[in-house]
Design a protein around this motif. Structure first.
Motif, short mmCIF file in Angstrom:
data_model
loop_
_atom_site.label_atom_id
_atom_site.label_comp_id
_atom_site.label_asym_id
_atom_site.label_seq_id
_atom_site.Cartn_x
_atom_site.Cartn_y
_atom_site.Cartn_z
N ALA A 192 0.80 -1.06 -0.06
CA ALA A 192 0.18 -0.14 0.21
C ALA A 192 0.95 1.15 -0.09
O ALA A 192 0.53 2.06 -0.71
CB ALA A 192 -0.92 -0.23 1.10
N ALA A 208 2.39 1.80 -3.37
CA ALA A 208 1.47 2.24 -4.50
C ALA A 208 1.36 3.90 -4.20
O ALA A 208 1.20 4.55 -5.01
CB ALA A 208 0.12 1.70 -4.29
N ARG A 209 1.26 4.26 -2.96
CA ARG A 209 1.14 5.68 -2.47
C ARG A 209 2.23 6.86 -2.96
O ARG A 209 2.03 7.89 -3.12
CB ARG A 209 0.73 5.82 -1.07
N ARG A 223 -15.12 -2.14 0.91
CA ARG A 223 -15.77 -3.04 -0.07
C ARG A 223 -14.60 -3.49 -1.12
O ARG A 223 -14.43 -4.30 -1.18
CB ARG A 223 -16.81 -2.40 -0.70
N ALA A 224 -13.63 -2.52 -1.23
CA ALA A 224 -12.45 -3.20 -2.14
C ALA A 224 -11.65 -4.12 -1.34
O ALA A 224 -11.38 -5.00 -1.88
CB ALA A 224 -11.69 -1.78 -2.34
N GLY A 239 -12.66 -6.01 1.00
CA GLY A 239 -13.52 -7.18 0.93
C GLY A 239 -13.52 -7.90 -0.29
O GLY A 239 -13.72 -9.25 -0.32
N GLN A 240 -13.46 -7.35 -1.47
CA GLN A 240 -13.52 -8.04 -2.78
C GLN A 240 -12.33 -8.46 -3.21
O GLN A 240 -12.28 -9.46 -4.04
CB GLN A 240 -14.30 -7.17 -3.90
N ASP A 241 -11.28 -7.77 -2.94
CA ASP A 241 -9.90 -8.01 -3.53
C ASP A 241 -8.84 -7.32 -2.85
O ASP A 241 -8.60 -6.20 -3.22
CB ASP A 241 -9.61 -8.03 -5.06
N ALA A 282 -5.44 -7.81 -2.56
CA ALA A 282 -4.39 -7.51 -2.97
C ALA A 282 -4.57 -6.20 -4.13
O ALA A 282 -3.65 -5.32 -4.22
CB ALA A 282 -3.90 -8.85 -3.86
N ALA A 283 -5.68 -6.46 -4.88
CA ALA A 283 -5.89 -5.08 -5.42
C ALA A 283 -6.13 -3.85 -4.65
O ALA A 283 -5.62 -2.88 -5.07
CB ALA A 283 -7.23 -5.38 -6.30
N ALA A 284 -6.66 -3.92 -3.88
CA ALA A 284 -6.80 -2.90 -2.74
C ALA A 284 -5.56 -2.27 -2.37
O ALA A 284 -5.13 -1.07 -2.43
CB ALA A 284 -7.87 -2.94 -1.80
N GLU A 285 -4.66 -3.27 -1.90
CA GLU A 285 -3.38 -2.80 -1.38
C GLU A 285 -2.45 -2.05 -2.55
O GLU A 285 -2.05 -1.09 -2.30
CB GLU A 285 -2.67 -4.05 -0.86
N SER A 286 -2.67 -2.57 -3.86
CA SER A 286 -1.99 -2.09 -5.07
C SER A 286 -2.56 -0.70 -5.32
O SER A 286 -1.81 -0.04 -6.09
CB SER A 286 -2.27 -3.08 -6.20
N LEU A 287 -3.49 -0.32 -4.81
CA LEU A 287 -4.20 1.09 -4.94
C LEU A 287 -3.95 1.86 -3.76
O LEU A 287 -4.62 3.05 -3.79
CB LEU A 287 -5.65 1.07 -5.35
N GLY A 288 -3.15 1.44 -2.85
CA GLY A 288 -2.84 2.35 -1.74
C GLY A 288 -3.57 2.12 -0.34
O GLY A 288 -3.49 3.04 0.36
N VAL A 289 -4.44 1.51 -0.53
CA VAL A 289 -5.45 0.97 0.34
C VAL A 289 -4.65 -0.07 1.68
O VAL A 289 -4.63 -1.13 1.46
CB VAL A 289 -6.77 0.30 0.05
N ASP A 290 -4.45 0.63 2.90
CA ASP A 290 -3.84 -0.26 3.81
C ASP A 290 -4.86 -1.10 4.32
O ASP A 290 -5.47 -0.91 5.16
CB ASP A 290 -3.40 0.76 5.02
#
Ligand SMILES: Nc1ncnc2c1ncn2[C@@H]1O[C@H](COP(=O)(O)OP(=O)(O)O)[C@@H](O)[C@H]1O
Ligand SMILES: [Mg+2]
Lengths: 262, 303
Positions: free
Chosen positions: A87, A90-91, B161-162, B164-166, B168-176
């Motif tokens: 994360a 990415a940021r 929700r991100a 919850g749904q994926d 790894a994808a959430a992390e790749s978008l900067g979501v801790d």
């Protein structure tokens, strides 16, 4: 291809954006990467090629901070990011797509992209709990969907899109991070010829927009037409690196990669 | 409304609050929790102890119970970030049993007998009647619904929700993802804390077995039956399953068996729940109303 060499010369003196230094990775004794060193310059499209199992995805995962390497380090803009985690990496501005598409299947295409827009509101409480569809962010997300040609599908659930379109959505979503570096892992896998051509066009536009691109791709036509520089991996070892034209005629590469694939 | 109906309505309201909380954790954020009743218990005991031992009025005990439960929930959330999906389910069951034991074997929590003499709330010296208490519960449900809507429309809700749904994808978008999982647990257990407090002051007597694993199964059955990941599903599920044993009195004895069987059947044949996104019934309803809608808005999920 002449055009590619021209670009290469033009960019030769640009600053190094990403440095991978003697990176190794083992999975339970499997050596996925061994002592790989390479650097990517700003504004380049940098190709990573090699047969299946060569360690290309592993290299991307290490650059993105999905897991740390067993040895070696990764530097981004001169800063050590080896153990930052996914994360935070990415940021900092490293975005990616996945070899096997990973959408948020039960969210709309627009919402998928809005997740990626989050870094601009990240950390501010009002941004976190306010309404996310605020005009500015929403407009930006719609622009990105337009860039990849998905504006008509904004309200569709991502899981219902065909794979070719999900790949485009992944690109838009990754660009929502405003990345400096974009990693594409086999973006043309499973695409028809025309769709691959569209994707090549898209990558060019992204590059022209100032984003440095690293791309793993098996389709040599795509690689040759896009990449300024190419690194070749085989069994986790980097066996060659250079401008596209030089790589395609390198005998070791032909033996290791092209020979087996053809 | 007779007193019996009021009692049933209050109980259903408490179920709705519980299920909304679990829906945040398991529905939106994808963290399977099979021990939600433990937090129901934490809220109830916190409120009971504050009220009986320390003389706090209900209006103070309620928010304090919510906060304490959310803090306990944060601890579990932190633990959950280190667990894989399957081990999280098992761990939450374990936590439920541990919690019940703590209530049962510690004298601080009144032991096996539980805590009695919890006061009914009063306002300006007037002790609320049952119908008045129903209004309090209804207000809490309304507030819970409003907060849930706010959550779903915020970027925080999108990020949950991100995750919850994926993940790894959430992390790749900067979501801790660890941070967001903890937040989800805090929100969901805060709802459980409110439900616990409302329950304690309504029953005026609580004991450990009220908050056991069977209760957790009831709550998750309601969420799954209605449609996990949607507010309407959580509400419908709690109403239907909460009222079913009242309507079919002879079935009360078999209530847990019924819930368990229903849970398995739903998972097997209609995992989206009765009116969840993509369920047969909901798709029908949507297609009935979809004709006049603007395309693109119609499919926005999560409502
Ligand atoms: N998470 C993992 N656990 C164990 N082995 C892995 C893992 N990821 C990759 N590998 C192994 O590492 C090697 C390189 O894989 P990968 O990087 O996916 O290759 P490529 O992307 O070049 O096809 C393969 O032998 C693969 O089986
Ligand atoms: Mg790969």
């Amino acid at each position: 291809m002449d055009h590619g060499v021209e670009i290469d010369l033009d960019r030769g003196c640009r600053a190094i954006l990403l440095e991978v230094r003697s990176v190794s990775k083992q999975f339970h004794g499997v050596r996925a990467l061994q002592d790989v060193t390479l650097s990517v310059r700003q504004g380049q499209v940098f190709g990573v090629v090699g047969p299946n199992g060569a360690g290309k995805t592993t290299l991307f995962n290490i650059v993105c901070g999905v897991y740390p390497p067993s040895g070696g380090s990764v530097l981004f803009q001169g800063r050590d990011i080896t153990r930052l985690g996914s994360a935070r990496t990415a940021r900092l501005g490293i975005a990616r797509t996945f070899q096997i598409v990973r959408s948020f299947p039960r969210m709309t295409v627009l919402d998928n992209v809005l997740v990626g827009c989050g870094h601009r509101v990240y950390g501010t409480l009002s941004g976190l709990v306010g309404t996310y569809g605020r005009e500015a962010v929403r407009g930006k997300a719609m622009d990105l969907l337009e860039l990849v040609g998905l504006e008509h599908a904004a309200g569709t659930l991502a899981g219902k899109l065909p794979i070719a379109l999900q790949r485009r959505m992944e690109v838009a979503r990754a660009l929502a991070l405003d990345p400096l570096l974009l990693l594409l892992d086999e973006p043309c896998a499973g695409l028809a010829f025309g769709e691959s051509q569209d994707l090549v066009e898209l990558v060019r536009r992204v590059r022209d927009g100032g984003v440095t691109v690293m791309i793993v791709e098996h389709n040599m036509g795509v690689v040759m037409s896009l990449c300024d520089e190419i690194a070749v991996l085989d069994f986790g070892v980097k066996i060659a690196q250079g401008p596209s034209a030089a790589i395609s005629s390198n005998p070791r590469v032909i033996e290791a990669y092209l020979g087996k694939e053809a | 409304m007779g007193l019996y109906q009021v009692t049933v309505a209050i109980t259903t309201g408490i179920y709705i609050i519980l299920t909304m909380g679990l829906n945040t954790i398991t529905g939106y954020t994808g963290q399977v929790s099979l021990g939600h009743a433990a937090f129901f218990g934490v809220g109830a005991y916190a409120s009971a102890i504050l009220s009986v031992r320390y003389g706090f009025p209900f209006w103070v005990a309620l928010p304090l119970a919510i906060i304490s439960t959310a803090l306990v929930g944060a601890v579990l959330g932190a633990v959950s970030t280190r667990l894989r999906e399957d081990s999280l389910a098992i761990t939450t069951i374990g936590i439920n049993f541990v919690m019940v034991s703590v209530f049962k074997y510690s004298s601080f929590f009144g032991g096996a007998l539980g805590i009695g003499g919890i006061r009914y709330p009063s306002l300006f010296g007037h002790t609320l009647t049952k119908p008045e208490y129903l209004l309090v519960v209804a207000a809490c449900v309304a507030l819970g619904v409003w907060l849930d809507r706010r959550l779903v429309r915020s970027w925080l809700g999108l990020a949950l929700r991100a995750v919850g749904q994926d993940e790894a994808a959430a992390e790749s978008l900067g979501v801790d993802s660890p941070r967001f999982k903890i937040v989800a647990f805090m929100i969901g257990t805060a709802y459980a804390g409110a439900a616990g407090s409302l329950y304690a002051h309504f029953m005026t007597f609580i004991s450990p077995q009220d908050f056991g694993f069977p209760m957790s199964i009831s709550i998750i059955s309601m969420a799954v039956f209605g449609g996990l990941g949607t507010l309407r599903g959580a509400i419908l599920g709690s109403c239907v399953l909460g009222l079913a044993p009242e309507v079919f009195r002879p079935l009360v004895e078999y209530r847990n068996l019924m819930y368990g069987a229903l849970l398995l059947l739903m998972m097997r044949f209609q995992p989206q729940g009765l009116i969840g996104d993509g369920s047969v019934v909901w798709e029908r309803i949507r297609s009935l109303f979809a004709s006049g809608r603007v395309p693109g808005r119609a499919e926005r999920g999560g409502v």
